[in-house]
Scaffold this motif. Structure first.
Motif, short mmCIF file in Angstrom:
data_model
loop_
_atom_site.label_atom_id
_atom_site.label_comp_id
_atom_site.label_asym_id
_atom_site.label_seq_id
_atom_site.Cartn_x
_atom_site.Cartn_y
_atom_site.Cartn_z
N VAL A 96 -1.37 0.12 -1.36
CA VAL A 96 -0.14 -0.44 -1.11
C VAL A 96 0.94 0.40 -1.17
O VAL A 96 1.75 0.59 -0.17
N ALA A 97 0.88 1.01 -2.40
CA ALA A 97 2.05 2.07 -2.43
C ALA A 97 2.14 2.95 -1.22
O ALA A 97 3.14 3.48 -0.72
N GLU A 98 0.83 3.58 -0.93
CA GLU A 98 0.86 4.38 0.15
C GLU A 98 1.45 4.21 1.52
O GLU A 98 2.01 4.81 2.41
N ASN A 99 1.06 3.02 1.72
CA ASN A 99 1.51 2.09 2.95
C ASN A 99 3.23 2.24 2.88
O ASN A 99 3.81 2.72 4.01
N VAL A 100 3.60 1.49 1.96
CA VAL A 100 5.30 1.64 2.01
C VAL A 100 5.67 2.99 2.14
O VAL A 100 6.73 3.29 2.68
N ARG A 101 5.28 3.92 1.17
CA ARG A 101 5.73 5.26 1.13
C ARG A 101 5.68 6.03 2.45
O ARG A 101 6.65 6.68 3.06
N ARG A 122 10.28 12.09 -6.17
CA ARG A 122 10.55 10.87 -6.79
C ARG A 122 11.64 10.04 -6.10
O ARG A 122 11.52 8.79 -6.18
N ASP A 123 12.38 10.52 -5.44
CA ASP A 123 13.36 9.85 -4.64
C ASP A 123 12.73 8.73 -3.72
O ASP A 123 12.90 7.80 -3.90
N LEU A 124 11.77 9.23 -3.14
CA LEU A 124 10.98 8.57 -2.01
C LEU A 124 10.05 7.42 -2.58
O LEU A 124 10.02 6.23 -2.11
N ILE A 125 9.53 8.12 -3.93
CA ILE A 125 8.51 7.03 -4.67
C ILE A 125 9.41 5.95 -5.06
O ILE A 125 9.08 4.83 -5.07
N ALA A 126 10.59 6.24 -5.58
CA ALA A 126 11.48 5.30 -6.18
C ALA A 126 11.88 4.21 -5.02
O ALA A 126 11.85 2.83 -5.36
N ARG A 127 12.21 4.41 -4.05
CA ARG A 127 12.63 3.70 -2.81
C ARG A 127 11.32 2.69 -2.55
O ARG A 127 11.58 1.63 -2.41
N ALA A 128 10.28 3.45 -2.35
CA ALA A 128 9.12 2.46 -2.15
C ALA A 128 8.89 1.53 -3.00
O ALA A 128 8.59 0.48 -2.87
N ASP A 129 9.17 1.94 -4.34
CA ASP A 129 8.77 0.87 -5.45
C ASP A 129 9.72 -0.29 -5.09
O ASP A 129 9.45 -1.55 -5.22
N LYS A 130 11.23 0.03 -4.90
CA LYS A 130 11.90 -1.07 -4.94
C LYS A 130 11.53 -2.04 -3.76
O LYS A 130 11.75 -3.21 -3.82
N ILE A 131 11.04 -1.44 -2.82
CA ILE A 131 10.84 -2.48 -1.48
C ILE A 131 9.62 -3.22 -1.89
O ILE A 131 9.37 -4.20 -1.69
N LEU A 132 8.91 -2.51 -2.39
CA LEU A 132 7.56 -3.37 -3.09
C LEU A 132 8.10 -4.48 -4.13
O LEU A 132 7.42 -5.53 -3.96
N GLU A 133 9.00 -4.25 -4.75
CA GLU A 133 9.27 -5.25 -5.80
C GLU A 133 10.24 -6.56 -5.01
O GLU A 133 10.06 -7.72 -5.11
N SER A 134 10.81 -6.14 -3.74
CA SER A 134 11.68 -6.99 -2.94
C SER A 134 10.61 -7.88 -2.36
O SER A 134 10.98 -8.97 -1.94
N VAL A 135 9.25 -7.45 -2.05
CA VAL A 135 8.44 -8.54 -1.78
C VAL A 135 7.23 -8.91 -2.70
O VAL A 135 6.28 -9.57 -2.39
N ALA A 136 7.39 -8.76 -3.95
CA ALA A 136 6.71 -8.99 -5.03
C ALA A 136 5.26 -8.65 -5.00
O ALA A 136 4.39 -9.41 -5.11
N LEU A 137 5.28 -7.37 -4.56
CA LEU A 137 3.91 -6.74 -4.51
C LEU A 137 3.71 -5.55 -5.41
O LEU A 137 2.80 -4.75 -5.42
N GLU A 138 4.66 -5.29 -6.38
CA GLU A 138 4.57 -4.17 -7.18
C GLU A 138 3.37 -4.22 -8.32
O GLU A 138 2.73 -3.21 -8.50
N SER A 139 2.75 -5.38 -8.54
CA SER A 139 1.63 -5.55 -9.36
C SER A 139 0.38 -5.09 -8.40
O SER A 139 -0.50 -4.80 -8.98
N ARG A 140 0.64 -5.02 -7.11
CA ARG A 140 -0.59 -4.76 -6.35
C ARG A 140 -0.69 -3.27 -5.87
O ARG A 140 -1.43 -2.94 -4.87
N ARG A 141 0.30 -2.41 -6.35
CA ARG A 141 0.60 -1.25 -5.56
C ARG A 141 -0.44 -0.25 -5.46
O ARG A 141 -0.60 0.48 -4.53
N ALA A 142 -1.51 -0.33 -6.56
CA ALA A 142 -2.83 0.63 -6.59
C ALA A 142 -4.04 -0.03 -5.77
O ALA A 142 -4.96 0.67 -5.69
N HIS A 143 -3.96 -1.26 -5.27
CA HIS A 143 -4.80 -1.56 -4.41
C HIS A 143 -4.82 -1.25 -3.18
O HIS A 143 -3.85 -0.81 -2.55
N THR A 144 -5.94 -1.08 -2.32
CA THR A 144 -5.92 -0.72 -0.95
C THR A 144 -5.46 -1.90 -0.36
O THR A 144 -5.66 -3.27 -0.68
#
Ligand SMILES: Nc1ncnc2c1ncn2[C@@H]1O[C@H](COP(=O)(O)OP(=O)(O)O)[C@@H](O)[C@H]1O
Ligand SMILES: [Mg+2]
Lengths: 257, 353
Positions: A96-101, A122-144
């Motif tokens: 999931v993280a790689e998708n958004v990244r 790090r800048d891009l990783i942080a941006r991707a993490d923020k977007i994952l939070e905005s759709v409530a997917l941060e807990s799924r980030r390591a899943h495919t």
């Protein structure tokens, strides 16, 4: 910086079948336009023509006055045409993280950098993490992406477009198949987007209550043609919508030309 | 850091990789003699060659049959310059540089010409180009030595007769062969680390995205033909380096050692056995494959002898050393059956605690 989008007589034929039939519309910044119509009306195809997945048989797409009808999908994406697909369209075996990244990276214009590993971005990783939070997917980030539930895949689909920070957002039935507690996350996101008055938002949506609460304008497509266009209340009340979209037969049947 | 944030993952896999690399690093001292040295050098060369193919197949999802062509370009680059200019380091650099340039241009042309459309079309084109190239190489015998190939001399330091240390501490002898081996080994290590870095880079991630869903990659703004073409060029350059190293080790380049379609088949087998899209699979796969290729026959010979001696003549026949290819095939089928994602894929998938 605002944006203008226009389609002029936009048409595509598949064999003899006219899927989008001379649709002319001007979309203004700060306006959320809902595009409604029965299944097979040509809504998705209209989006595909705007974002470049399909080439028009006739007519033009203009972005900021420039004719982009002949441009490829990637070039249109770079110009700021963002797309969230109706049929979930992800990178299934990436996380999931790689998708958004990937979307964040595209937005940042990092296309060919092959020497600095992702782990140092790090800048891009942080941006991707923020977007994952905005759709409530941060807990799924390591899943495919393939391992996500349908609702989460839909949210990721939207997240990819959000990460592109486009100027034109095209949502194609973003909440279809989502559970009642998931849909509001996406709808809130769209509502928040609306506050940025420099963006154009197009939304294909079947649920009339959603359309009523979000749309500034409604366009009705039937058999590829635009049959109504205007203020939500007026369009919803019009007989053509009652028949074509809501499936209610108009009272004076047979009077239409 | 040195692994670019992409460790092998999985204890068993890490252990296996460390074992292979350490054994290869010490091979000249662990196993004296020319056959083990040849086997170890071949493992190194194939690990590099297959990793470069994995960049294309496993990461970018592109099927190419021209990989041996690029391997051959590297090998002939070295052979032609050393044959023509005599043994010198300058000639090696010149040959390598020319080979890299030619390989990159070929890959660029093939890529831009045929990666635009379906990748199946690309596969066909590579097949055609590679066959034509092999024919051409054997026809231009004034340049390439034709079917006989070219035997050439390498710089003094790399020749078998050269002695850097003779009967040093612990009776160690470091000959030109040892130096040649370490030239191969160290180059492969460095190039492999560069490839690891590439696949963990933003560019490498786009390649994976294209493999997974080219349509969506385009919708994000990636012009995938350029990424695919660049991947093709990179893979070609690394393959040419592998070919050059192989030529230096063999001090010979001919169609059989550099352009034969059998090498292409070996690459495909190794990448499948090792595991696609991991790079590490190339190391494990190459080690297993080259060992099996070289020692399966010996092993079977021993089993054959033992079984025959014990009177189990019928069973023994299955182990007749002449049947080694059959056994290699069976091993291949079993490994694909039990490890569809390759050995590395299997070992990585072990449940995490
Ligand atoms: N690539 C295509 N080839 C042929 N017909 C197509 C293609 N894409 C869409 N269509 C047809 O165009 C019509 C409109 O489809 P679509 O845009 O998906 O409708 P909607 O999104 O409004 O449900 C349908 O009849 C569909 O079968
Ligand atoms: Mg649709």
């Amino acid at each position: 910086m605002s944006v203008s989008l226009e389609t002029r007589g936009l048409t595509i034929r598949f064999g003899g079948h006219v899927a989008v039939d001379h649709v002319s519309c001007v979309f203004r910044p700060g306006e959320l336009t809902a595009i409604v119509g029965p299944n097979g009306a040509g809504k998705t195809t209209y989006f595909n023509l705007i974002s470049g997945q399909l080439r028009a048989s006739e007519g033009q797409v203009l972005l900021d006055g420039a004719d982009i009808t002949a441009e490829s999908a990637p070039l249109r994406a770079r110009r700021g045409l963002g797309r969230a697909f109706q049929l979930t369209n992800l990178f299934p075996n990436l996380t999931v993280a790689e998708n958004v990244r990937l979307a964040v990276q595209a937005k940042a214009g990092v296309h060919y950098d092959m020497l600095r590993p992702w782990s140092l971005r790090r800048d891009l990783i942080a941006r991707a993490d923020k977007i994952l939070e905005s759709v409530a997917l941060e807990s799924r980030r390591a899943h495919t992406a393939a391992a996500l539930s349908h609702g989460d895949q839909r949210k990721l689909e939207v997240a990819l477009m959000m990460a592109l920070e486009p100027r034109v957002y095209m949502f194609d039935e973003p909440t279809a198949g989502m559970s009642v507690d998931e849909a509001p996350i996406v709808l809130d996101l769209i509502a928040r987007l609306k506050r940025d008055t420099s963006k154009i938002i197009l939304l294909v949506e079947h649920k009339m209550d959603v359309v009523r609460s979000l749309a500034d304008r409604i366009i009705v497509l039937t058999n590829g043609a635009c049959v109504a266009d205007g203020e939500p209340a007026a369009v919803i009340a019009s007989p053509v919508v009652q028949e074509a979209y809501l499936g209610i037969a108009p009272k004076e049947k047979g009077n239409a030309a | 850091m040195i692994l670019s944030g992409n460790p092998p993952r999985g204890k068993l896999l890490t252990a296996l990789l460390v074992l292979v690399v350490v054994v290869l690093a010490l091979a000249p001292f662990l196993f004296p003699g020319s056959k083990p040295a040849n086997v170890a050098a071949k493992i190194c060369v194939f690990a590099l060659l297959v990793a470069s193919y994995d960049l294309l197949l496993g990461y970018a999802g592109i099927v190419s049959f021209a990989h041996t062509m690029f391997f051959g370009i590297g090998a002939y680059g070295i052979a032609i310059t050393l044959y023509a200019l005599g043994p010198s380091w300058g000639a090696i650099l010149l040959g390598l540089g020319a080979a890299i340039l030619v390989a990159a241009l070929f890959a660029l042309a093939i890529g831009l010409f045929s990666l635009r459309v379906q990748t199946i079309f690309f596969a066909m084109v590579t097949l055609a180009v590679a066959s034509a190239f092999a024919v051409l190489a054997s026809q231009l015998s004034w340049l390439t030595g034709g079917e006989d190939g070219r035997t050439f001399r390498v710089p003094e330091m790399l020749r078998p007769g050269f002695r850097l240390i003779e009967n040093g501490p612990f009776g160690i002898t470091i000959s030109g062969r040892t130096l040649s081996y370490y030239l191969v080994f160290c180059s492969v290590v460095v190039l492999f680390l560069v490839m690891l870095r590439i696949v963990e880079s933003p560019f490498g991630r786009v390649l994976q995205a294209i493999r997974e869903n080219p349509f969506r990659a385009e919708a994000l703004g990636y012009r995938i033909i350029y990424h695919r073409t660049l991947a093709n060029v990179l893979a070609a350059v690394f393959a040419a380096c592998a070919g050059a190293l192989n030529a230096l080790w063999l001090r010979y380049t001919g169609p059989d050692t550099s352009l034969s379609f059998n090498i292409m088949i070996d690459i495909l087998l190794i990448v499948v056995i090792g595991g696609m899209g991991t790079l590490y699979g190339a190391i494990i796969g190459a080690a297993l494959f080259v060992l099996a290729e070289n020692y399966l026959q010996t092993l079977m010979g021993a089993a054959f002898g033992a079984l025959n001696a014990s009177g189990a003549g019928f069973v023994a026949n299955f182990f007749n050393p002449d049947r080694w290819l059959l056994w290699l095939g069976i091993l291949f089928i079993l490994s694909v059956y039990f490890f569809p994602t390759g050995i590395v894929g299997k070992l990585r998938a072990e449940p995490k605690s």
